[in-house]
Motif scaffolding. Structure first.
Motif, PDB file in Angstrom:
ATOM      1  N   GLY A 176     -40.877 -32.867   6.378  1.00 14.89           N
ATOM      2  CA  GLY A 176     -41.909 -33.012   5.363  1.00 14.89           C
ATOM      3  C   GLY A 176     -42.745 -31.778   5.131  1.00 14.89           C
ATOM      4  O   GLY A 176     -43.912 -31.867   4.754  1.00 14.89           O
ATOM      5  N   GLY A 177     -42.164 -30.596   5.341  1.00  9.18           N
ATOM      6  CA  GLY A 177     -42.904 -29.358   5.139  1.00  9.18           C
ATOM      7  C   GLY A 177     -43.588 -28.849   6.390  1.00  9.18           C
ATOM      8  O   GLY A 177     -44.151 -27.754   6.390  1.00  9.18           O
ATOM      9  N   ARG A 178     -43.566 -29.650   7.476  1.00  2.54           N
ATOM     10  CA  ARG A 178     -44.169 -29.189   8.725  1.00  2.54           C
ATOM     11  C   ARG A 178     -43.204 -28.291   9.484  1.00  2.54           C
ATOM     12  O   ARG A 178     -42.004 -28.274   9.211  1.00  2.54           O
ATOM     13  N   VAL A 179     -43.725 -27.592  10.470  1.00  2.60           N
ATOM     14  CA  VAL A 179     -42.915 -26.645  11.242  1.00  2.60           C
ATOM     15  C   VAL A 179     -41.982 -27.406  12.172  1.00  2.60           C
ATOM     16  O   VAL A 179     -42.390 -28.369  12.846  1.00  2.60           O
ATOM     17  N   LEU A 209     -40.171 -25.565   5.542  1.00  6.38           N
ATOM     18  CA  LEU A 209     -39.633 -25.481   4.182  1.00  6.38           C
ATOM     19  C   LEU A 209     -40.770 -25.489   3.177  1.00  6.38           C
ATOM     20  O   LEU A 209     -41.662 -26.335   3.235  1.00  6.38           O
ATOM     21  N   ARG A 210     -40.740 -24.547   2.242  1.00  5.03           N
ATOM     22  CA  ARG A 210     -41.754 -24.463   1.187  1.00  5.03           C
ATOM     23  C   ARG A 210     -41.089 -24.597  -0.182  1.00  5.03           C
ATOM     24  O   ARG A 210     -41.397 -23.874  -1.122  1.00  5.03           O
ATOM     25  N   ALA A 211     -40.137 -25.504  -0.280  1.00  4.57           N
ATOM     26  CA  ALA A 211     -39.479 -25.790  -1.552  1.00  4.57           C
ATOM     27  C   ALA A 211     -39.849 -27.209  -1.974  1.00  4.57           C
ATOM     28  O   ALA A 211     -40.725 -27.831  -1.398  1.00  4.57           O
ATOM     29  N   GLU A 212     -39.168 -27.740  -2.961  1.00  9.64           N
ATOM     30  CA  GLU A 212     -39.286 -29.145  -3.331  1.00  9.64           C
ATOM     31  C   GLU A 212     -38.091 -29.887  -2.735  1.00  9.64           C
ATOM     32  O   GLU A 212     -37.082 -29.280  -2.410  1.00  9.64           O
TER      33      GLU A 212
END
Length: 627
Positions: free
Chosen positions: A39-42, A97-100
């Motif tokens: 979910g965008g977390r590391v 992740l920094r995408a959609e």
């Protein structure tokens, strides 16, 4: 973001033009999917290795770095050498992740709340994202795959319910019939199918479905039908009029609209009727609130084009929708409405009736929120004075709403706002004005939070939840959920993990709520405040996620920030929190000038919790912050 990653089926990725991106081997896809699942977390490299291999080989970490390097080349083919990647970023012990991602869009749409037509549109978009089983072929994703399959079934049920509510029950029948065959243990599927059949004029088929459900549940699980199925069967057998409500409501709506077009076909009456519809839309939240804002501005401009100042005044003043948040969702639109109200006041001048003048003045005060202008403050005061003289409760609560929006001239004014909220509450409760009773209690809740009076806050929150349920006001639940997160964050006995989870739940409610003035940057700010209170390092995120709070968050996060260049925060519900962030940064850096500026601004709020006047976040007692 220009890159979209798909996991609702085989793992794929697409560029900004929608073209597929070659992802090479299965391990590359697996790494990308695992970053989506976070979910965008590391995700630490060791966790990636444990997911990719049952028994990670000696070179697992190096292999993962190779996979990530290949993914970066594929996802950002035009990135210049030696520039940091923007899609898969290195953060601490791993990658993020920094995408959609299609699954994030799906879950956002699945949570959407609003009127049935808007819900149907969003849920159709959500279901259109599926290309097969989620995370197809990935063994480590079994739990996530099962969770998403359950969410998808709930979406199917909600979509069917929206169709039934819209009077389109016959369209819901085929999908529901297929799903009850595939998932015969889901009672809600059976209930919706029977209801859809009944509203399609097939009452015998509806009863046959309910009896089939009884046989399936007894044969497979040894269970009797639950109350939902039993109540529906009894209602069908007695031909309960309430079962046809959806169709009846649709007929009433169509008939009323047709009659209005016949009898009141002129532009003026249509514009005034449209504003009444927008008022109803605004309190539903989500797409309804967005649509109300857009159409309201268009209605005001259309009225001005007709050249009738009295009509413009009625169109502007009729939109007396309660406003609680001090940052506008659409500043440009608000500015257009304020300009139109001011022009109309100038045109009608002394000829304006007192009620008309008060409504225009109150509109200027409400829509000039967060600006701190002397004109808006004077408009609020005059509107309240006129409304008191007229003894008009509806006009008075609207004018008091304007006074509340102008009660932010400095920090520490929660007591003044509490008195305004108490008067709104008393007037609205006495005269049955439910929307303003909610507003009065929300102001009371915020003001109680400001001084740490959580007993009073709990009482307001419980009553707000009851009002929201009774009057179908979904936006109210956003504020009470955030209040409870703040309440938990202020409990010294609560675990940090539970506090974080409460804020994550609150952040999920913001999605699709239609309030960008509230939601932009708020989840990141809440996380930052919570972590500062616990002495934990902030989560690594892009600076942009702080939105309008970035200058003050950046003062804390960036050791090289020029604190002298940090602006004074807006005069709003989070002013104390922004000043407190600056004070913290200045204390750590030993910047006496910046600390003195923040301390002077915060001194009137020494007896408050910094930021808690918002009912959302807190940085602790102001007296401790300024020392």
């Amino acid at each position: 973001m220009s890159v979209v990653v798909g996991v609702l089926g085989p793992v794929e990725a697409w560029d900004a033009a929608g073209a597929a991106i070659a992802l090479r081997g299965p391990r590359h896809r697996e790494v990308l999917a695992r970053l989506v699942a976070a979910g965008g977390r590391v995700v630490p490299v060791e966790v990636l290795a444990a997911d990719l291999w049952d028994d990670p080989p000696e070179g697992a970490v190096a292999a993962i770095r190779t996979f990530v390097a290949a993914l970066r080349r594929a996802l950002e083919p035009g990135r210049p050498p030696r520039t940091p990647p923007k899609v898969i970023v290195t953060a601490g012990p791993g990658y993020a992740l920094r995408a959609e991602a299609d699954v994030w869009r799906f879950e956002e749409a699945a949570r959407f709340a609003g009127p049935p037509a808007a819900v149907l549109t969003r849920l159709d978009q959500a279901l259109g994202l599926w290309r097969g089983p989620a995370y197809a072929g990935l063994a480590w994703a079994e739990g996530e795959r099962a969770r998403l399959a359950e969410v998808r079934l709930r979406v199917v049920e909600r979509r069917a319910r929206a169709l039934v509510d819209l009077g389109r029950a016959d369209e819901a029948v085929p999908d529901l019939d297929a799903h009850v065959r595939a998932h015969p243990w889901r009672e809600e599927m059976w209930r919706l199918l029977a209801l859809a059949l009944y509203r399609s004029g097939r009452q015998a088929d509806a009863l046959a479905v309910l009896r089939g459900a009884r046989a399936e549940l007894a044969g497979r699980l040894g269970l009797d039908p639950g109350p939902g199925l039993r109540d529906l069967e009894a209602a069908i057998l007695r031909q309960d009029d309430g079962l046809a409500f959806g169709d009846a409501a649709a007929r009433v709506w169509a008939g009323a609209a047709a009659a209005h077009d016949r009898v009141a076909a002129g532009a003026g009456p249509r514009l005034e009727a449209a504003v009444g519809l927008m008022r109803g839309l605004a309190v539903t939240g989500g797409e309804g609130l967005v649509a109300a804002r857009e159409h309201r501005a268009a209605a005001v401009e259309a009225a001005e084009e007709l050249g009738d100042a009295d009509l413009v005044a009625r169109v502007i003043g009729a939109y007396d929708v309660p406003a609680i948040w001090t940052r506008s969702d659409d500043p440009a639109q608000a500015g257009r409405v304020v300009g139109a109200a001011a022009r109309t006041l100038d045109r009608i001048g002394a000829g304006a009736g007192p009620a008309t003048r008060a409504r225009l003045l109150a509109t200027i005060a409400v829509e000039s929120r967060g600006g701190g202008s002397a004109r808006a403050g004077a408009a609020a005061a005059e509107a309240v004075e006129i409304a008191r003289g007229l003894a008009d409760p509806v006009l008075l609560v609207f004018a008091l709403n304007g006074a509340y929006m102008q009660a932010f001239g400095r920090t520490g004014l929660s007591g003044r706002r509490a008195r305004i909220g108490a008067e709104i509450l008393a007037v609205s409760a006495r005269h049955g004005l439910a929307n303003y009773e909610i507003l009065g209690r929300l102001i009371g809740l915020q003001s109680a939070c400001a001084v740490g009076d959580f007993g009073t806050g709990d009482g307001h929150a419980a009553r707000l939840d009851a009002l929201a349920s009774r009057h179908d006001r979904p936006l109210t639940s956003v504020f009470t959920a955030w209040y409870r997160a703040l309440r938990l964050a202020e409990d010294p006995a609560a675990a940090f993990a539970g506090q974080e989870a409460a804020y994550r739940e609150g952040a999920g409610l913001l999605e699709g709520a239609g309030m960008p003035g509230l939601s932009e940057g708020l989840p990141a700010l809440a996380s930052l405040c919570l972590r500062l209170r616990h002495g934990r390092p902030p989560e690594p995120v892009d600076p942009g996620v702080y939105g309008p709070f970035e200058p003050w968050a950046g003062a804390v996060l960036r050791p090289d920030a020029d604190l002298g260049a940090v602006p004074d925060p807006p005069r709003d519900l989070l002013a104390e929190a922004m000043w407190a962030l600056l004070a913290r940064a200045a204390r750590v850096r030993g910047d006496g000038a910046a600390f003195g500026r923040a301390r002077a601004a915060l001194r009137p709020a020494a007896g408050e919790l910094a930021g808690a006047a918002s009912g959302l976040v807190s940085l602790g007692w102001v007296r401790d912050v300024i020392g």
